[in-house]
Design an enzyme around this catalytic site. Structure first.
Site, PDB file in Angstrom:
ATOM      1  CE  LYS A  51      -3.727  -2.418   2.404  1.00 37.09           C
ATOM      2  NZ  LYS A  51      -4.355  -2.685   3.709  1.00 37.09           N
ATOM      3  CD  GLN A  95      -3.317  -4.499   6.763  1.00 33.49           C
ATOM      4  OE1 GLN A  95      -3.215  -3.497   6.055  1.00 33.49           O
ATOM      5  NE2 GLN A  95      -3.973  -5.575   6.370  1.00 33.49           N
ATOM      6  CG  ASP A 118      -9.507  -0.051   5.281  1.00 32.61           C
ATOM      7  OD1 ASP A 118      -9.254  -0.245   4.070  1.00 32.61           O
ATOM      8  OD2 ASP A 118      -8.771  -0.430   6.209  1.00 32.61           O
TER       9      ASP A 118
END
Ligand code: NAP
Length: 288
Positions: A51, A95, A118
């Protein structure tokens, strides 16, 4: 019947990334994505590194905050709060999975909704359910874009989603409903799954069971989105759909790898730029 179209997620994602890069070049300052990793799970570390690489290749600043596996929930919440308040940071991503002693829901809920790239916070999920503009989860967003690359108008189609996780199945079902599909959501308790799948014009599978969906579960001419990723003992990567069988029946199918995966990464970058613009009160030039 001719073989299905293989939806080239990799090149479609590259197209999006090129557009995002151009957009970032036109911004007065680079957007900034902050990622938090707790512990040293090798797969998670690999994901955040990817990422970061992606972000940097587009001119997006990426910051990685690494906490030890034994960090407390309070320490993590403190960090998230700092990132929320930092005006230089546009996107905050924690994460997953988190170590077991940390309440994932509590941590995700602590992220400021306008920095939630997200799309996992209750506010963004609620807005999605109400069909309002919001930051939506990256994998389902990528799925919808791949779907529309083969079928612009999906209104009225029967969509079956296999899997109901918070990060893929549920938001994908919601997005398909928002696109006026007639949606059926299935899961591990569903009875007669093949009979339900075979009625689908759009069949989206996110389970994590390699090759589970057979050719005779697929309606001739259906569009199949295979979200599953399983790492096989021979080091190959397989999806949830028996690809060779599906090719003979479907109209179009996403391969694994190079299908949904690259789009998920591209949509994170899309959401970062969207968060940057939304926080500044700019009209979103790239509606979802
Ligand atoms: P998850 O949280 O484990 O959810 C799996 C879902 O599948 C659950 O809802 C489960 O039902 C359902 N399920 C399990 N066995 C089933 C069966 N026999 N029949 C019907 N449904 C069944 O997984 P996830 O996070 O959604 O991920 C699913 C897969 O997608 C994994 O392989 C993951 O690696 C992959 N993935 C790929 C991407 C990408 O970018 N390509 C992104 C995210 C995830 P219950 O709810 O009843 O348990």
């Amino acid at each position: 019947m001719a073989d299905a179209i293989i939806i080239d997620g990799k090149s479609i994602a590259e197209g999006y990334l090129a557009k995002i890069k151009q957009e970032v070049e036109g911004l007065p300052t680079p957007p900034c994505l902050a990622m938090v990793l707790v512990g040293e799970n090798p797969a998670s570390l690999l994901y955040v590194r990817y990422k970061q690489k992606h972000a940097e290749s587009l001119g997006i600043t990426s910051l990685l905050y690494m906490l030890p596996a034994e960090a407390s929930e309070a320490e993590l919440l403190h960090l998230v709060n700092d990132l929320n308040q930092n005006p230089q940071i546009d996107g905050v991503l924690v994460q997953l999975p988190l170590p077991e002693h940390i309440d994932e829901f509590k941590v995700i809920s602590a992220i400021r909704p306008d920095k939630d790239v997200d799309g996992f916070t209750t506010e963004n999920i609620g807005l999605l359910a109400l069909k309002k503009d919001c930051l939506v989860p990256c994998t389902p967003l990528g799925c919808i874009k791949l779907l529309k690359s083969v079928e612009k108008d999906i209104s009225g189609l029967n969509a079956v989603v296999v899997g109901r996780s918070n990060i893929v199945g549920r938001p994908l079902a919601q997005m398909l409903l928002n696109e006026n599909c007639t949606v059926t959501v299935t899961h591990s308790h569903t009875k007669d799954l093949p009979d339900i799948c075979v009625k689908a014009d759009i069949l989206a599978v996110a389970v994590g069971n390699p090759g589970m969906v057979k050719g005779n579960w697929i309606k001739p001419g259906a569009i199949v989105l295979d979200v599953g990723i399983s790492y096989m003992p021979d080091k190959s990567i397989r999806g949830d759909v028996d690809f060779a069988e599906a090719l003979k029946v479907a109209k179009a199918i996403t391969p694994v790898p190079k299908g949904v995966g690259p789009m998920t990464k591209a949509m994170l970058m899309h959401n970062t730029v969207k968060a940057y613009k939304k926080r500044r009160g700019w009209h979103d030039a790239q509606p979802d």
